[in-house]
Design a protein around this motif. Sequence first.
Motif, PDB file in Angstrom:
ATOM      1  N   GLU A   1       0.831  -1.200   0.000  1.00  0.00           N
ATOM      2  CA  GLU A   1       0.000   0.000   0.000  1.00  0.00           C
ATOM      3  C   GLU A   1       0.867   1.251   0.000  1.00  0.00           C
ATOM      4  O   GLU A   1       0.576   2.223  -0.716  1.00  0.00           O
ATOM      5  CB  GLU A   1      -0.929  -0.009   1.215  1.00  0.00           C
TER       6      GLU A   1
ATOM      7  N   ASN B   1       2.384   1.502  -3.454  1.00  0.00           N
ATOM      8  CA  ASN B   1       1.391   1.962  -4.433  1.00  0.00           C
ATOM      9  C   ASN B   1       1.104   3.453  -4.264  1.00  0.00           C
ATOM     10  O   ASN B   1       0.935   4.182  -5.244  1.00  0.00           O
ATOM     11  CB  ASN B   1       0.100   1.163  -4.297  1.00  0.00           C
ATOM     12  N   GLU B   2       1.012   3.856  -3.006  1.00  0.00           N
ATOM     13  CA  GLU B   2       0.749   5.273  -2.760  1.00  0.00           C
ATOM     14  C   GLU B   2       1.893   6.130  -3.292  1.00  0.00           C
ATOM     15  O   GLU B   2       1.662   7.181  -3.919  1.00  0.00           O
ATOM     16  CB  GLU B   2       0.568   5.510  -1.268  1.00  0.00           C
ATOM     17  N   ARG B   3       3.131   5.667  -3.088  1.00  0.00           N
ATOM     18  CA  ARG B   3       4.277   6.428  -3.610  1.00  0.00           C
ATOM     19  C   ARG B   3       4.272   6.446  -5.134  1.00  0.00           C
ATOM     20  O   ARG B   3       4.556   7.469  -5.765  1.00  0.00           O
ATOM     21  CB  ARG B   3       5.589   5.827  -3.082  1.00  0.00           C
TER      22      ARG B   3
ATOM     23  N   GLU C   1       1.609   6.116  -7.082  1.00  0.00           N
ATOM     24  CA  GLU C   1       0.533   6.980  -7.551  1.00  0.00           C
ATOM     25  C   GLU C   1       0.930   8.452  -7.427  1.00  0.00           C
ATOM     26  O   GLU C   1       0.647   9.259  -8.329  1.00  0.00           O
ATOM     27  CB  GLU C   1      -0.738   6.698  -6.746  1.00  0.00           C
ATOM     28  N   GLN C   2       1.572   8.778  -6.313  1.00  0.00           N
ATOM     29  CA  GLN C   2       2.020  10.160  -6.148  1.00  0.00           C
ATOM     30  C   GLN C   2       3.055  10.526  -7.209  1.00  0.00           C
ATOM     31  O   GLN C   2       3.024  11.619  -7.782  1.00  0.00           O
ATOM     32  CB  GLN C   2       2.615  10.351  -4.744  1.00  0.00           C
TER      33      GLN C   2
ATOM     34  N   SER D   1      -3.543   6.450 -12.708  1.00  0.00           N
ATOM     35  CA  SER D   1      -3.094   6.583 -11.321  1.00  0.00           C
ATOM     36  C   SER D   1      -4.198   7.083 -10.412  1.00  0.00           C
ATOM     37  O   SER D   1      -4.109   6.931  -9.191  1.00  0.00           O
ATOM     38  CB  SER D   1      -1.895   7.535 -11.260  1.00  0.00           C
TER      39      SER D   1
ATOM     40  N   SER E   1      -7.287   6.353  -6.115  1.00  0.00           N
ATOM     41  CA  SER E   1      -7.116   7.457  -5.173  1.00  0.00           C
ATOM     42  C   SER E   1      -8.157   8.553  -5.329  1.00  0.00           C
ATOM     43  O   SER E   1      -8.483   9.235  -4.358  1.00  0.00           O
ATOM     44  CB  SER E   1      -5.708   8.050  -5.328  1.00  0.00           C
TER      45      SER E   1
END
Length: 675
Positions: A448, A451-453, A455-456, A516, A520
């Motif tokens: 997670e 993935n967050e990194r 997506e950012q 992406s 989110s």
Amino acid sequence: MKRGPPTDPSATEDGDSPGPVPCGTGGLLEAADVACFRATGAGSIVAANDAFAQLTGYAPADLRERSLDALFDDATLGSLLRNVERDSPTSEPVSVRTKTDSVPCTVHLERRSRDDTDGGPSITGIVRRRDVTTRSAVGSESDITYGRTFEALADALPDGIIVLDTNSDVQYANPAVERILGYDPDELVGSSKVEIIPERLRQTHLSALQRYLETGERHINWTYVELPGQHTDGHEVPLGVSLNDFTYDGDRYFVGLFRDISPRKEAERTLTEKVVQLESVSYLGRHALESTDIDELLGKASDLVAAALDAEHAAVFEHEAAAPDREALRLRAGSGLDIPDGATASVTDSIAAATLAGDDPVVIEDFESDDRFDGPSLVDDPDVRSGITVTIGPATDPWGVLDVYDTRPREFADHDVDFLESVATILATAIERQGYERRLNETVAELEASNERLEQFAYAASHDLQEPLRMVSSYLQLIEDRYADDLDADGREFIDYAVDGAERMREMIDGLLEFSRIDSQGDPFELVDLDAALEDVLTDLQVMIDRSDAEIAVEPLPEVRGDASQLRQLFQNLLSNAIEYSGDESPRIRVAAERTGGEWEISVADDGIGIDPDDQDRVFQVFQRLHSREEYDGTGIGLAICRRIVERHGGRIRVDSEPGEGTTFTFTIPAAGSR
């Protein structure tokens, strides 16, 4: 009444099998070796047992239909029957005419008005030899016969028999009493019955007897009652008792028939223990599935084990984390212990050490008589005398041990060991599952975060790249506008390539940005009418549909919970692909839905160019194109976005296709209300 062995009759001269049982008590009479017969009302013998055949010397077959008059020397059938009619039943001294001589006997006769076999009257008789040298007065011969018959029967029974008077003094005891309670019958006669009653129940017995004699009121079931008896060595024996009373010569007596029910009681106790243990295993198994707190589970397990085995102590020790040299165990949970959780104990020369070193549980019935160990060494209790230890986890790499200790020597049954191993298996499974869950949670958390990194990064990269691309496109346009007359054909072509490349780069960045944002920045789920969503998509694609002369057949679609915007995008990507890759023919597209269990399967099928089976996994990957840009437009990210949308909605997407035979994309989505 006095006990004594029955007189042994002489043997027969042939080997015929015994005759049929002549009367209702034939089984007992046969066991006691008492001669008996049954005859018709006219005196013709119908059946005789083996003892009667031995007494007379005739084969059973030869006795059938023989007249009683032919067997009795000094009495006729008529005189005997008159006595039966006058005094029913009766006993008479007779001489029995055997095959070789005459034998003095006593015959006990009883008339029956109807026989169970042919319905007519019958006579049943019991015959006993008389000891003429010690025979008392003829008037008491009947009493002697009755007494000896009863004595013979009682001697043959495996159950204990005691006859008491109203003072609870023993008047008779059969041999089985000694086997069951250890008392010599001859020594018991004349003593008080209270000797064979446990001391705690003696006064209750005497009070109940006195109350019965005064009121006739019974406070227990005389037909069958379970009471303890006092054995000569001091322990109590569980007995199943049947009681009755009778009057003889004007005196009242009580007779008790009892048997040792220890085997049954032991079987009941074992069954109860197994039931308790099975219930404990079942409860612990359910708790292990529901609980995520391993220390709470270990604590419950130690308490349940101690209670189910009725033991003083139960403990769970961990081996792996105890010490670097693995020569100590760390206490994780215990019942009946004064040791604090987390304390360590040495495994050297302990049951735990032997268990960890071997493949099987270790059972100690008495530390004082077992020279393998001085004591458990894991429990701070000098009174511990017995115990069991099993490993938790595989024998090749155990997590720890489960210990049970008791302060009394005791024999542990096989089912006790099986129970402990079942508990250890549950604990090992729960510990292993907790380890898997911990590692899984760590992996999920890492994914997670990753993935967050990503997506950012994707958002930032795609957003930040927009400005340079716009600058490149703008300056190329300025060059083309300002210096168009100064450029030759090659120059203008180069500028066109650069502008086209920048435009394609902008489209790819837009697609990456859209990809992406699916997780989110998606909208909250709500009830979506897929018919309405598809209708909006067809409106948006109307120009493309008209230009390609496409025919789209739509079956009724369901309502589902989801992100309406993303579901419209899903249909748009699939339909535009179906139109784009239709080949030379006008597109023919079918949209359908089918309910399968708790989900819907929605398919978009076309008759287009198809996809090679080897490429069907690639089409869902980002920027994976199967055709050149000269053949078909696109960035290669549309189907990757489709899969991301379907997965966000809890479904799956697949493609079924063959080159030249069309393509069907099928995605699943949970039915509304099924989650």
